[in-house]
Design a protein around this motif. Structure first.
Motif, PDB file in Angstrom:
ATOM      1  N   GLN A  98       0.778  -1.091  -0.059  1.00 25.51           N
ATOM      2  CA  GLN A  98       0.053  -0.133   0.000  1.00 25.51           C
ATOM      3  C   GLN A  98       0.930   1.113   0.056  1.00 25.51           C
ATOM      4  N   VAL A  99       0.397   2.274   0.005  1.00 25.87           N
ATOM      5  CA  VAL A  99       0.887   3.569  -0.166  1.00 25.87           C
ATOM      6  C   VAL A  99       0.536   4.551   1.037  1.00 25.87           C
ATOM      7  N   LEU A 100       1.428   4.930   2.014  1.00 22.81           N
ATOM      8  CA  LEU A 100       1.438   6.028   2.827  1.00 22.81           C
ATOM      9  C   LEU A 100       1.705   7.496   2.231  1.00 22.81           C
ATOM     10  N   ASP A 101       0.633   8.390   2.448  1.00 23.64           N
ATOM     11  CA  ASP A 101       0.887   9.565   1.665  1.00 23.64           C
ATOM     12  C   ASP A 101      -0.025  10.784   2.339  1.00 23.64           C
ATOM     13  N   ILE A 102       0.410  11.874   2.190  1.00 27.22           N
ATOM     14  CA  ILE A 102      -0.311  12.995   2.682  1.00 27.22           C
ATOM     15  C   ILE A 102      -0.447  14.149   1.479  1.00 27.22           C
ATOM     16  N   ASN A 103      -1.651  14.781   1.564  1.00 27.54           N
ATOM     17  CA  ASN A 103      -1.705  15.826   0.609  1.00 27.54           C
ATOM     18  C   ASN A 103      -2.313  17.158   1.081  1.00 27.54           C
ATOM     19  N   PRO A 104      -2.357  18.259   0.643  1.00 24.45           N
ATOM     20  CA  PRO A 104      -2.839  19.456   0.904  1.00 24.45           C
ATOM     21  C   PRO A 104      -4.231  19.418   1.442  1.00 24.45           C
ATOM     22  N   ARG A 105      -5.032  18.329   0.756  1.00 23.92           N
ATOM     23  CA  ARG A 105      -6.580  18.345   0.924  1.00 23.92           C
ATOM     24  C   ARG A 105      -6.791  17.394   2.141  1.00 23.92           C
ATOM     25  N   GLY A 106      -6.044  16.834   2.613  1.00 21.48           N
ATOM     26  CA  GLY A 106      -6.473  15.938   3.665  1.00 21.48           C
ATOM     27  C   GLY A 106      -5.341  15.365   4.818  1.00 21.48           C
ATOM     28  N   THR A 107      -5.775  14.350   5.303  1.00 18.73           N
ATOM     29  CA  THR A 107      -4.885  13.873   6.520  1.00 18.73           C
ATOM     30  C   THR A 107      -4.144  12.916   5.778  1.00 18.73           C
ATOM     31  N   PRO A 108      -3.084  12.170   6.206  1.00 23.09           N
ATOM     32  CA  PRO A 108      -2.393  11.177   5.794  1.00 23.09           C
ATOM     33  C   PRO A 108      -3.290  10.004   5.566  1.00 23.09           C
ATOM     34  N   THR A 109      -3.246   9.298   4.429  1.00 26.42           N
ATOM     35  CA  THR A 109      -3.898   8.071   4.073  1.00 26.42           C
ATOM     36  C   THR A 109      -2.880   6.768   3.700  1.00 26.42           C
ATOM     37  N   ILE A 110      -3.589   5.559   4.114  1.00 29.99           N
ATOM     38  CA  ILE A 110      -2.876   4.392   3.291  1.00 29.99           C
ATOM     39  C   ILE A 110      -3.839   3.811   2.473  1.00 29.99           C
ATOM     40  N   GLN A 111      -3.317   3.495   1.031  1.00 32.16           N
ATOM     41  CA  GLN A 111      -4.192   3.340   0.279  1.00 32.16           C
ATOM     42  C   GLN A 111      -3.694   2.052  -0.656  1.00 32.16           C
ATOM     43  N   ARG A 112      -4.419   1.432  -1.186  1.00 30.10           N
ATOM     44  CA  ARG A 112      -4.111   0.179  -1.920  1.00 30.10           C
ATOM     45  C   ARG A 112      -3.076   0.822  -3.214  1.00 30.10           C
ATOM     46  N   LEU A 113      -2.159   0.014  -3.617  1.00 31.21           N
ATOM     47  CA  LEU A 113      -1.094   0.487  -4.508  1.00 31.21           C
ATOM     48  C   LEU A 113      -1.840   0.789  -5.787  1.00 31.21           C
ATOM     49  N   ALA A 114      -2.866   0.122  -6.460  1.00 30.02           N
ATOM     50  CA  ALA A 114      -3.624   0.176  -7.448  1.00 30.02           C
ATOM     51  C   ALA A 114      -4.226   1.582  -7.172  1.00 30.02           C
ATOM     52  N   ASP A 115      -4.934   1.980  -6.367  1.00 29.41           N
ATOM     53  CA  ASP A 115      -5.639   3.072  -5.952  1.00 29.41           C
ATOM     54  C   ASP A 115      -4.921   4.281  -6.129  1.00 29.41           C
ATOM     55  N   PHE A 116      -3.428   4.296  -5.637  1.00 29.03           N
ATOM     56  CA  PHE A 116      -2.611   5.320  -5.709  1.00 29.03           C
ATOM     57  C   PHE A 116      -2.079   5.513  -7.245  1.00 29.03           C
ATOM     58  N   GLU A 117      -1.696   4.479  -7.814  1.00 31.77           N
ATOM     59  CA  GLU A 117      -1.362   4.512  -9.334  1.00 31.77           C
ATOM     60  C   GLU A 117      -2.500   5.101 -10.223  1.00 31.77           C
ATOM     61  N   ALA A 118      -3.838   4.675  -9.859  1.00 32.95           N
ATOM     62  CA  ALA A 118      -4.777   5.202 -10.753  1.00 32.95           C
ATOM     63  C   ALA A 118      -5.182   6.683 -10.638  1.00 32.95           C
ATOM     64  N   ARG A 119      -4.545   7.327  -9.811  1.00 39.24           N
ATOM     65  CA  ARG A 119      -4.384   8.776  -9.552  1.00 39.24           C
ATOM     66  C   ARG A 119      -3.528   9.634 -10.464  1.00 39.24           C
ATOM     67  N   TYR A 120      -2.710   8.820 -11.067  1.00 39.75           N
ATOM     68  CA  TYR A 120      -1.663   9.474 -11.826  1.00 39.75           C
ATOM     69  C   TYR A 120      -1.277   9.021 -13.101  1.00 39.75           C
ATOM     70  N   LEU A 121      -0.770   9.779 -14.088  1.00 38.83           N
ATOM     71  CA  LEU A 121      -0.556   8.932 -15.235  1.00 38.83           C
ATOM     72  C   LEU A 121       0.475   7.925 -15.267  1.00 38.83           C
ATOM     73  N   ARG A 122       1.519   8.107 -14.531  1.00 33.50           N
ATOM     74  CA  ARG A 122       2.719   7.176 -14.125  1.00 33.50           C
ATOM     75  C   ARG A 122       3.261   7.200 -12.707  1.00 33.50           C
ATOM     76  N   VAL A 123       3.632   6.170 -12.326  1.00 32.61           N
ATOM     77  CA  VAL A 123       4.232   6.082 -10.841  1.00 32.61           C
ATOM     78  C   VAL A 123       5.561   5.391 -11.197  1.00 32.61           C
ATOM     79  N   ILE A 124       6.586   6.031 -10.867  1.00 34.23           N
ATOM     80  CA  ILE A 124       7.987   5.422 -10.814  1.00 34.23           C
ATOM     81  C   ILE A 124       8.230   4.960  -9.331  1.00 34.23           C
TER      82      ILE A 124
END
Length: 137
Positions: A98-124
């Motif tokens: 899964q991916v642990l992250d934080i962004n300006p619109r919310g609190t930190p989250t832990i989300q499935r890898l596929a969900d994180f990848e779906a938000r962006y054109l490419r993940v390296i």
């Protein structure tokens, strides 16, 4: 295990709990959770200074990181074209990557890898370069 990071609040340029931005969360959590060396702090470089942010991203990759497959402790760099627009940390939770992250619109989250990848054109994904091997070569 992750509760400490899930209590953070977003602060542009934040590098210490309880106030972190995405880079601050990544460098702190990967060091504490996986015993990896802290990467560059980047000082005042944030998403609000995009040219400086891209320079810092490319310099850090060149200096210390290699591309890899997703694995615990890897950095997930979200890309839009050639621009790195966000980072998260790959963690293992409940037997899944899964991916642990934080962004300006919310609190930190832990989300499935596929969900994180779906938000962006490419993940390296990046891991620390083994500098001891380079020194031998």
């Amino acid at each position: 295990m992750f509760d400490r990071y899930l209590t953070a609040t977003y602060l542009e340029g934040g590098r210490e709990l309880p106030r972190l931005d995405c880079w601050g969360l990544v460098i702190l959590a990967r060091s504490e959770l996986y015993g990896l060396p802290r990467l560059s702090n980047f000082g005042a470089v944030t998403r609000l200074t995009p040219v400086d942010m891209q320079r810092a991203y490319h310099a850090e990759v060149e200096r210390a990181l290699d591309e890899c497959d997703p694995a615990p402790g890897a950095i997930a760099a979200a890309m839009r074209g050639a621009l790195c627009v966000h980072v998260g940390l790959v963690v293992e939770k409940e037997g899944r990557l899964q991916v642990l992250d934080i962004n300006p619109r919310g609190t930190p989250t832990i989300q499935r890898l596929a969900d994180f990848e779906a938000r962006y054109l490419r993940v390296i994904y990046y891991r620390d370069r083994d500098l001891s091997v380079e020194a031998q070569g």
